[in-house]
Scaffold this motif. Sequence first.
Motif, PDB file in Angstrom:
ATOM      1  N   LEU A  50       0.845  -1.191   0.000  1.00  0.00           N
ATOM      2  CA  LEU A  50       0.000   0.000   0.000  1.00  0.00           C
ATOM      3  C   LEU A  50       0.881   1.242   0.000  1.00  0.00           C
ATOM      4  N   SER A  51       0.632   2.136  -0.951  1.00  0.00           N
ATOM      5  CA  SER A  51       1.439   3.352  -1.023  1.00  0.00           C
ATOM      6  C   SER A  51       0.591   4.508  -1.517  1.00  0.00           C
ATOM      7  N   GLU A  52       1.055   5.728  -1.229  1.00  0.00           N
ATOM      8  CA  GLU A  52       0.426   6.902  -1.806  1.00  0.00           C
ATOM      9  C   GLU A  52       0.777   6.972  -3.283  1.00  0.00           C
ATOM     10  N   ARG A  53      -0.176   7.431  -4.072  1.00  0.00           N
ATOM     11  CA  ARG A  53       0.077   7.548  -5.506  1.00  0.00           C
ATOM     12  C   ARG A  53       1.008   8.705  -5.784  1.00  0.00           C
ATOM     13  N   GLN A  54       1.916   8.490  -6.717  1.00  0.00           N
ATOM     14  CA  GLN A  54       2.841   9.526  -7.142  1.00  0.00           C
ATOM     15  C   GLN A  54       2.461   9.930  -8.561  1.00  0.00           C
ATOM     16  N   PHE A  55       2.209  11.215  -8.778  1.00  0.00           N
ATOM     17  CA  PHE A  55       1.697  11.654 -10.070  1.00  0.00           C
ATOM     18  C   PHE A  55       2.759  12.335 -10.924  1.00  0.00           C
ATOM     19  N   ASP A  56       3.964  12.546 -10.380  1.00  0.00           N
ATOM     20  CA  ASP A  56       5.022  13.128 -11.199  1.00  0.00           C
ATOM     21  C   ASP A  56       5.806  12.013 -11.870  1.00  0.00           C
ATOM     22  N   ASP A  57       6.256  12.261 -13.071  1.00  0.00           N
ATOM     23  CA  ASP A  57       6.983  11.246 -13.831  1.00  0.00           C
ATOM     24  C   ASP A  57       8.479  11.410 -13.608  1.00  0.00           C
ATOM     25  N   SER A  58       8.936  10.936 -12.444  1.00  0.00           N
ATOM     26  CA  SER A  58      10.353  11.096 -12.112  1.00  0.00           C
ATOM     27  C   SER A  58      11.239  10.149 -12.899  1.00  0.00           C
ATOM     28  N   THR A  59      10.649   9.157 -13.622  1.00  0.00           N
ATOM     29  CA  THR A  59      11.458   8.224 -14.410  1.00  0.00           C
ATOM     30  C   THR A  59      12.166   8.954 -15.549  1.00  0.00           C
ATOM     31  N   GLN A  60      11.696  10.144 -15.925  1.00  0.00           N
ATOM     32  CA  GLN A  60      12.296  10.872 -17.024  1.00  0.00           C
ATOM     33  C   GLN A  60      13.352  11.869 -16.559  1.00  0.00           C
ATOM     34  N   LYS A  84      15.237   1.666 -15.917  1.00  0.00           N
ATOM     35  CA  LYS A  84      14.172   1.413 -16.886  1.00  0.00           C
ATOM     36  C   LYS A  84      14.330  -0.003 -17.433  1.00  0.00           C
ATOM     37  N   ASN A  85      13.256  -0.501 -18.019  1.00  0.00           N
ATOM     38  CA  ASN A  85      13.299  -1.847 -18.603  1.00  0.00           C
ATOM     39  C   ASN A  85      14.402  -1.928 -19.658  1.00  0.00           C
ATOM     40  N   GLY A  86      15.140  -3.020 -19.626  1.00  0.00           N
ATOM     41  CA  GLY A  86      16.239  -3.215 -20.573  1.00  0.00           C
ATOM     42  C   GLY A  86      17.590  -2.867 -20.000  1.00  0.00           C
ATOM     43  N   ASP A  87      17.630  -2.164 -18.866  1.00  0.00           N
ATOM     44  CA  ASP A  87      18.904  -1.835 -18.231  1.00  0.00           C
ATOM     45  C   ASP A  87      19.634  -3.105 -17.789  1.00  0.00           C
ATOM     46  N   TYR A  88      20.939  -3.093 -17.937  1.00  0.00           N
ATOM     47  CA  TYR A  88      21.747  -4.206 -17.440  1.00  0.00           C
ATOM     48  C   TYR A  88      23.063  -3.650 -16.913  1.00  0.00           C
ATOM     49  N   PHE A  89      23.748  -4.448 -16.105  1.00  0.00           N
ATOM     50  CA  PHE A  89      25.074  -4.073 -15.621  1.00  0.00           C
ATOM     51  C   PHE A  89      25.872  -5.330 -15.331  1.00  0.00           C
ATOM     52  N   LEU A 107      18.895  -5.695 -14.906  1.00  0.00           N
ATOM     53  CA  LEU A 107      18.505  -5.174 -13.605  1.00  0.00           C
ATOM     54  C   LEU A 107      17.220  -5.834 -13.104  1.00  0.00           C
ATOM     55  N   SER A 108      16.294  -6.104 -14.017  1.00  0.00           N
ATOM     56  CA  SER A 108      15.040  -6.741 -13.608  1.00  0.00           C
ATOM     57  C   SER A 108      15.307  -8.097 -12.976  1.00  0.00           C
ATOM     58  N   LYS A 109      16.291  -8.844 -13.529  1.00  0.00           N
ATOM     59  CA  LYS A 109      16.652 -10.148 -12.977  1.00  0.00           C
ATOM     60  C   LYS A 109      17.397  -9.970 -11.652  1.00  0.00           C
ATOM     61  N   PHE A 110      18.252  -8.956 -11.573  1.00  0.00           N
ATOM     62  CA  PHE A 110      18.962  -8.661 -10.324  1.00  0.00           C
ATOM     63  C   PHE A 110      17.961  -8.350  -9.209  1.00  0.00           C
ATOM     64  N   PHE A 111      16.981  -7.516  -9.493  1.00  0.00           N
ATOM     65  CA  PHE A 111      15.970  -7.167  -8.488  1.00  0.00           C
ATOM     66  C   PHE A 111      15.210  -8.409  -8.030  1.00  0.00           C
ATOM     67  N   LYS A 115      11.928  -0.971  -6.289  1.00  0.00           N
ATOM     68  CA  LYS A 115      12.418  -0.936  -7.666  1.00  0.00           C
ATOM     69  C   LYS A 115      12.066   0.384  -8.334  1.00  0.00           C
ATOM     70  N   LYS A 116      10.839   0.816  -8.117  1.00  0.00           N
ATOM     71  CA  LYS A 116      10.378   2.066  -8.727  1.00  0.00           C
ATOM     72  C   LYS A 116      11.215   3.247  -8.281  1.00  0.00           C
ATOM     73  N   ASP A 117      11.679   3.218  -7.038  1.00  0.00           N
ATOM     74  CA  ASP A 117      12.435   4.331  -6.483  1.00  0.00           C
ATOM     75  C   ASP A 117      13.946   4.184  -6.651  1.00  0.00           C
ATOM     76  N   GLN A 118      14.376   3.164  -7.378  1.00  0.00           N
ATOM     77  CA  GLN A 118      15.801   2.891  -7.483  1.00  0.00           C
ATOM     78  C   GLN A 118      16.510   3.890  -8.402  1.00  0.00           C
ATOM     79  N   TRP A 119      17.565   4.516  -7.878  1.00  0.00           N
ATOM     80  CA  TRP A 119      18.394   5.425  -8.666  1.00  0.00           C
ATOM     81  C   TRP A 119      19.666   4.710  -9.129  1.00  0.00           C
ATOM     82  N   LEU A 120      20.143   5.105 -10.300  1.00  0.00           N
ATOM     83  CA  LEU A 120      21.370   4.566 -10.871  1.00  0.00           C
ATOM     84  C   LEU A 120      22.366   5.691 -11.078  1.00  0.00           C
TER      85      LEU A 120
END
Length: 429
Positions: A298-308, A359-364, A375-379, A389-394
């Motif tokens: 359960l979380s508060e909705r975030q309406f800003d698109d910080s992924t960009q 973002k989807n497709g990221d790898y390291f 990264l999706s597999k790492f997570f 995951k949503k809040d993860q910075w790189l």
Amino acid sequence: MGSKFPELFEKRFLLACSGGLDSVVLTHLCHESQLDFALAHCNFGLRGEESDLDEKFVSELAEKIKKPFFLTHLDTLGYVNKHKVSVQMAARELRYAWFKKILKENNIPILVTAHHADDDLETFLINLSRGTGIDGLVGIPSKTDFLCRPLLPFSREQILEYAKSNNLEWREDKSNNDTKYLRNKIRLEIIPALKELHPTFLDNYKNTQSFLRQTSKIADHRLQEIKKKLFVKESNFTRIAIDKLKELEPLSAYLYGLLNEFGFTEWDNIADLLDAMSGKYVLSDTHKLLKDRSFLLLSERQFDDSTQQHFSININQEIVAEPLEMKFTVVDNWDNNTDAIIYVAKKALKYPLVIRKWKNGDYFYPLGLQGKKKLSKFFKDEKIDVFSKKDQWLLCSGEDIVWVIGRRADERFKVKEDTKEILRIEATL
């Protein structure tokens, strides 16, 4: 009034006055009690000259009793068209927003309104007709954190009798007789029929309300106990174990009691969420409830698109303030990496560095492992929940990930024995 609302005798307050019977009686009572208050009137602009005459009446009343007067003109129909709500809902939202503004700007702690027992009954019947839980049946509260309703115990008949015995004058709103509005239809047609069936109907209703409030308190106490056990607060969300939820009976009632305050209404969808695939979610206007393996998150909705958002770091920059605090220092020696500190070969970096969301497709290339990894597999392997995951910075060098910040550095940028310039990177997590 003094025993139930002592704060009105101790503090200045704002009294909402439409000029109608109820608010004029309340104004008279407060004035006769020598209380410290100001009057506030909203002109909704819905009835042309009649609205202006209401405004004039309240203004003159304030002058007569020598009380401060606040006035606003509201574009009610414009609000209706913009927000696609009913006229009555628009008027309510506009006036309470203005009342709160007046309270804040003038350091007034309390708003007083003239709701009475018949208003309470009307609200009960409206909620009953639309479908509700016990919260919608316990009636209008006599107090909230900033609002008092001292006339709530009294009926419309009692208020009218008081007005006549004190020779009070008031304004009649003809729109109150228009039965196209649900509340008016209930007031003019349904409640009189109920009172005709049983002369003591309103008193019986008040007794029922008292019993419902007591039952509601018992239920609230039980729900709070369950929340303490089931709701585990994380940094930016609450984790709820699904297996523990399923032990509760009746489940639908507990789901409503536990989640209703977060604005959810689609209760069948929430029940289905318990057995849905991970990633499924239900939204309210303010919150998100998401299925993540054996938990609901359960979380508060975030309406800003910080992924960009991208935050650049120049080659000589030592301090970063956003999106999180970081410090870049050239050092002579290195130590083992931690969650908050890594050491990298500065020469391997391409500036400007960039901090961004994943973002989807990221790898390291995870430090200490051979080969690259999505990264999706790492997570998934690290059992990192979806909100984290949503809040993860790189931290990135060009297109390459230098650090999954707070979790793992990249093998390609590690310090070696022959590294000449070592960069220590510290993040405040």
